[in-house]
Design an enzyme around this catalytic site. Structure first.
Site, short mmCIF file in Angstrom:
data_model
loop_
_atom_site.label_atom_id
_atom_site.label_comp_id
_atom_site.label_asym_id
_atom_site.label_seq_id
_atom_site.Cartn_x
_atom_site.Cartn_y
_atom_site.Cartn_z
N ARG A 265 -20.04 -1.85 -4.16
CA ARG A 265 -18.90 -2.74 -3.92
C ARG A 265 -19.24 -3.75 -2.83
NH1 ARG A 265 -14.07 -1.59 -0.18
NH2 ARG A 265 -12.71 -3.34 -0.64
N TYR B 218 -20.33 -4.89 2.79
CA TYR B 218 -20.50 -3.48 3.14
C TYR B 218 -21.95 -3.00 3.14
CZ TYR B 218 -15.49 -3.59 2.43
OH TYR B 218 -14.17 -3.92 2.51
N ALA C 295 -8.54 0.65 2.70
CA ALA C 295 -7.35 -0.17 2.43
C ALA C 295 -6.07 0.45 2.98
CB ALA C 295 -7.21 -0.42 0.94
N HIS D 76 -4.13 -0.61 6.37
CA HIS D 76 -3.18 -1.71 6.46
C HIS D 76 -1.83 -1.40 5.82
CE1 HIS D 76 -7.08 -3.39 7.23
NE2 HIS D 76 -7.43 -3.15 5.99
N ASP E 17 1.20 9.09 10.76
CA ASP E 17 2.02 10.26 11.09
C ASP E 17 1.20 11.55 11.02
OD1 ASP E 17 4.19 8.62 11.52
OD2 ASP E 17 5.19 9.12 9.63
N GLU F 198 -11.14 5.75 14.59
CA GLU F 198 -11.03 4.88 13.41
C GLU F 198 -12.32 4.06 13.32
OE1 GLU F 198 -8.10 1.21 11.99
OE2 GLU F 198 -8.19 1.76 14.11
N SER G 278 -16.94 -3.15 8.06
CA SER G 278 -16.79 -4.57 8.36
C SER G 278 -15.80 -4.71 9.52
CB SER G 278 -16.29 -5.33 7.13
OG SER G 278 -14.95 -4.98 6.85
N ARG H 277 -11.49 -10.90 8.63
CA ARG H 277 -11.27 -11.07 7.19
C ARG H 277 -9.86 -11.58 6.93
NH1 ARG H 277 -13.37 -5.92 4.30
NH2 ARG H 277 -13.10 -7.30 2.52
N ARG I 135 -5.50 -7.82 6.63
CA ARG I 135 -6.38 -6.76 7.12
C ARG I 135 -6.36 -6.64 8.65
NH1 ARG I 135 -9.48 -4.98 2.77
NH2 ARG I 135 -9.78 -6.54 1.15
#
Length: 144
Positions: free
Chosen positions: A17, A22, A77, A80, A87, A98, A102, A107, A111
């Site tokens: 991808r 990436y 994804a 976002h 939670d 986290e 990228s 971007r 994002r």
């Protein structure tokens, strides 16, 4: 020390991808790299990847019951969009880093928002797969 690495949607498609964003390394390359570093550090490491939000929430919750010491998460994804992941990380209270291959802030505008960031001890973005090694080192130092 037990670390769980959680990857969200499409991370299993690394190397396929959008390699211009990436890179060409695969998901298996990522896991191999982290396994080698974890072994060097004397850390037990496990991996979980899913394209399904609920499965990611389940993995975070299970980490609590499995007595995981730290989590490295790339929600992809869901970064976002997912209050559920936020939670879940808050609920378990496990130090979480986290990671993004990228830099989402460079971007598309949508994002730029990370729901999960509020529950994380750190965010590493835009360092490619090396960002995962940085996250592992950070947790190793913090928890060691």
């Amino acid at each position: 020390m037990r670390i769980l690495v959680i990857n969200g949607p499409n991370m299993n498609m690394l190397g396929i991808r959008q390699p211009e964003i990436y890179g060409h390394e695969t998901y298996e390359d990522l896991c191999t790299m982290l396994r080698q570093e974890a072994e060097r550090l004397g850390v037990e490491i496990r991996f979980f990847q899913s394209n399904h939000e609920g499965a990611l929430v389940d993995a975070i919750q299970q980490a609590y019951f499995d007595h995981v010491d730290g989590i490295i998460i790339n929600p992809a994804a869901y970064t976002h969009t997912s209050v559920a992941l936020l939670d879940a990380v808050k609920a378990v209270g496990i130090p979480t880093v986290e990671v993004h291959v990228s830099d989402p802030d460079s971007r598309e505008e949508f994002r730029h928002v990370s729901y999960i960031r509020a529950a994380c001890t750190a965010t590493i973005r835009g360092h490619g797969l090396q960002g995962y090694l940085e996250a592992l080192a950070l947790l190793h130092t913090k928890l060691g």
